[in-house]
Motif scaffolding. Sequence first.
Motif, PDB file in Angstrom:
ATOM      1  N   VAL A   9       0.840  -1.198   0.000  1.00 23.83           N
ATOM      2  CA  VAL A   9       0.000   0.000   0.000  1.00 23.83           C
ATOM      3  C   VAL A   9       0.875   1.248   0.000  1.00 23.83           C
ATOM      4  CG1 VAL A   9      -1.611   1.359   1.376  1.00 23.83           C
ATOM      5  CG2 VAL A   9      -2.014  -1.080   1.044  1.00 23.83           C
ATOM      6  N   MET A  10       1.872   1.281   0.885  1.00 24.82           N
ATOM      7  CA  MET A  10       2.759   2.438   0.944  1.00 24.82           C
ATOM      8  C   MET A  10       3.629   2.531  -0.303  1.00 24.82           C
ATOM      9  SD  MET A  10       1.714   3.806   3.616  1.00 24.82           S
ATOM     10  CE  MET A  10       2.828   5.185   3.449  1.00 24.82           C
ATOM     11  N   GLY A  11       3.965   1.381  -0.906  1.00 28.95           N
ATOM     12  CA  GLY A  11       4.746   1.389  -2.140  1.00 28.95           C
ATOM     13  C   GLY A  11       4.019   2.102  -3.267  1.00 28.95           C
ATOM     14  N   TYR A  12       2.713   1.819  -3.404  1.00 26.02           N
ATOM     15  CA  TYR A  12       1.924   2.512  -4.429  1.00 26.02           C
ATOM     16  C   TYR A  12       1.735   3.993  -4.094  1.00 26.02           C
ATOM     17  CZ  TYR A  12       0.822  -1.865  -6.786  1.00 26.02           C
ATOM     18  OH  TYR A  12       0.910  -3.036  -7.495  1.00 26.02           O
ATOM     19  N   VAL A  13       1.662   4.309  -2.804  1.00 23.70           N
ATOM     20  CA  VAL A  13       1.559   5.720  -2.407  1.00 23.70           C
ATOM     21  C   VAL A  13       2.829   6.475  -2.796  1.00 23.70           C
ATOM     22  CG1 VAL A  13       1.410   7.303  -0.435  1.00 23.70           C
ATOM     23  CG2 VAL A  13      -0.060   5.276  -0.527  1.00 23.70           C
ATOM     24  N   TYR A  14       3.999   5.895  -2.506  1.00 24.08           N
ATOM     25  CA  TYR A  14       5.256   6.543  -2.855  1.00 24.08           C
ATOM     26  C   TYR A  14       5.441   6.622  -4.369  1.00 24.08           C
ATOM     27  CZ  TYR A  14       6.564   6.151   2.048  1.00 24.08           C
ATOM     28  OH  TYR A  14       6.607   6.271   3.413  1.00 24.08           O
ATOM     29  N   ARG A  15       4.963   5.615  -5.100  1.00 27.24           N
ATOM     30  CA  ARG A  15       5.045   5.679  -6.558  1.00 27.24           C
ATOM     31  C   ARG A  15       4.223   6.857  -7.079  1.00 27.24           C
ATOM     32  NH1 ARG A  15       3.165   0.710 -10.347  1.00 27.24           N
ATOM     33  NH2 ARG A  15       5.225  -0.129  -9.779  1.00 27.24           N
ATOM     34  N   PHE A  16       3.019   7.032  -6.531  1.00 30.92           N
ATOM     35  CA  PHE A  16       2.154   8.137  -6.951  1.00 30.92           C
ATOM     36  C   PHE A  16       2.813   9.487  -6.652  1.00 30.92           C
ATOM     37  CE2 PHE A  16      -1.140  11.278  -5.777  1.00 30.92           C
ATOM     38  CZ  PHE A  16      -1.812  11.365  -6.993  1.00 30.92           C
ATOM     39  N   ILE A  17       3.448   9.583  -5.459  1.00 33.71           N
ATOM     40  CA  ILE A  17       4.120  10.831  -5.096  1.00 33.71           C
ATOM     41  C   ILE A  17       5.262  11.124  -6.061  1.00 33.71           C
ATOM     42  CG2 ILE A  17       5.535  11.946  -3.312  1.00 33.71           C
ATOM     43  CD1 ILE A  17       3.861  10.455  -1.229  1.00 33.71           C
ATOM     44  N   ASN A  18       6.065  10.101  -6.397  1.00 26.68           N
ATOM     45  CA  ASN A  18       7.190  10.300  -7.312  1.00 26.68           C
ATOM     46  C   ASN A  18       6.723  10.679  -8.714  1.00 26.68           C
ATOM     47  OD1 ASN A  18       9.183   9.761  -5.395  1.00 26.68           O
ATOM     48  ND2 ASN A  18       9.081   7.559  -5.757  1.00 26.68           N
ATOM     49  N   ILE A  19       5.584  10.122  -9.142  1.00 25.51           N
ATOM     50  CA  ILE A  19       5.044  10.488 -10.449  1.00 25.51           C
ATOM     51  C   ILE A  19       4.598  11.952 -10.438  1.00 25.51           C
ATOM     52  CG2 ILE A  19       3.163  10.077 -12.078  1.00 25.51           C
ATOM     53  CD1 ILE A  19       3.318   7.123 -11.354  1.00 25.51           C
ATOM     54  N   CYS A  20       3.961  12.372  -9.339  1.00 24.74           N
ATOM     55  CA  CYS A  20       3.524  13.766  -9.237  1.00 24.74           C
ATOM     56  C   CYS A  20       4.710  14.722  -9.211  1.00 24.74           C
ATOM     57  CB  CYS A  20       2.662  13.958  -7.985  1.00 24.74           C
ATOM     58  SG  CYS A  20       1.070  13.092  -8.045  1.00 24.74           S
TER      59      CYS A  20
END
Length: 402
Positions: free
Chosen positions: A131-142
Motif C-alpha cells: 500500500v505504501m509502495g503505491y503511495v510513494y510511486r504516486f508521489i514520485n510520479i507527481c
Amino acid sequence: MNPCVYLHSDSQITLAWLKTEPQQLTVYVSNRVKTIQEETQGFSWFYVNSHENPADALSRGVEPHLLETNELWWRGPGFLYCKEFPNNRDNFTMPTDIPETKVCLAVDKAEKQEKLEVFSKFSSLNKLIRVMGYVYRFINICRKKAKRNAGRLSCQEVDASLKMIIKYDQQQHFKEEIAGLSLGKEIAAHLKALNPFVDGMGLMRVGGRLQHADLPYYQKHPIILAKKSNITHLIIENEHKTLMHAGQKLMYASLSQRYHIVNGLREIKHVVHKCLITGATLSTVPEPNISNIPINRLKFWKQCSHMTQCFWKSWSREYLMQLQSRPKWRKPLPNISKGMLVILRKDNAPPLVWPMARVVETFPGADGKVRALTVITPKGTVMRTSIGKVCLLPIEDNQNQI
C-alpha cells in the motif's frame, strides 16, 4: 580594504541550491552545496545568460580560429564595464519548484497520532509495504521523479517502501536519539553500546564492531527497531511465518541478519506466544522406521556429513551478530602516543614488580585508534606489545601529551 569577488552562473537551479540550506537538499546535492558555500563564503553570486557567459564557448565547443576573434571570451560580457555594476545584476528570481529538495511536512500532534493509527490498522506487513509502495510511486510520479507505471511494484520499490516505513517508525520512537546523532551529542544509555549512526537515507543503524568483517553492509550495520512497536511486531510476525513457525532462537538469529531489535528476545516471545500453531505442543516425538539397519546407517552418515559442513557457517553467522554490542569502550578515550611512560603487565607476576617502559612507536588502526605499540625498557629491551598489555601511568608528563 578587501577586494569584492563576484561569481556568475548560467544555471538558475544551481543558484537556487546555493541560496538554500544544505539540510533541505538531498544528500548528494547537499554535500556539494555545503562545500561550495564554505569555499565561497563572503562572495556574491549572480545569474548570467548563456549568451553572455564566456565559459559557454568551451562547454559547447568552438573552433580555434573562431575563438581568436571571440570578444566575449577575451573581454568578458559588457555588463562588467558598466558603472552600475554590480547593482545592475539583481536579475535572478528564485524558482518555486527546486529539484533535489527534501519534502518537510509540518504536522501537529493530532495529525501524528492519526498517522500512527493508520499504520496500526494493518495486520500484515506485506499489505502495508505494498500500500505504501503505491503511495510513494504516486508521489514520485507527481514530482516527475518517475514515469507513469501501472504495473506491479518492483523489488526496488518494495525495499524502499519498507525502509520508509521503518524510518517513520524510528522517528516516532527514537526522535531524540536521531536528533542527538545529527548534532554529535551523546545518546541514551540503552543505545550507546550499539554505537549507532544515521545513514544517507535517514535510517538509524548499528555502528557495532564488525566494520571489517566479510559481511554485506546490511549485516554489518543492521537497522535498529524499537520495542513495543506495531511495525516491529509486524516484521517479527512476517519472519515467523516465513520460517514456518520457527522457535524464538531461530527467529532471533534470522532477524539479526538485518535488524537489531531492542529487547529482541522479549519482543519475539511476545509475538510467537500469540501463534496458535507454535503454541500447540507435540505429545510424541516422531521417529523414523529403523527396521532396515544398513539403510538407516547410510542416511544417518549423510545427515551427519551435511551437518558437519553447515555447522561452522551457521554458527559463525549467528554468533557474529551477538558481537555488535559494546560491553565497554562506550566513551572515546585519548590515544597513547610516542614518549608516554607505561607499565608492562606480566601475567605471572604481581603488579608491584611490573616493569616500566617508554613508548617509542605506535601503530594505529584504520579508525585511528592505537592497538599496538613498541616500547623500550630501562634495560634497553625493545619489544612490541598490544594496548591491552600496558597501563598508562597517571603522571603529569603523560597528561600533557594527551
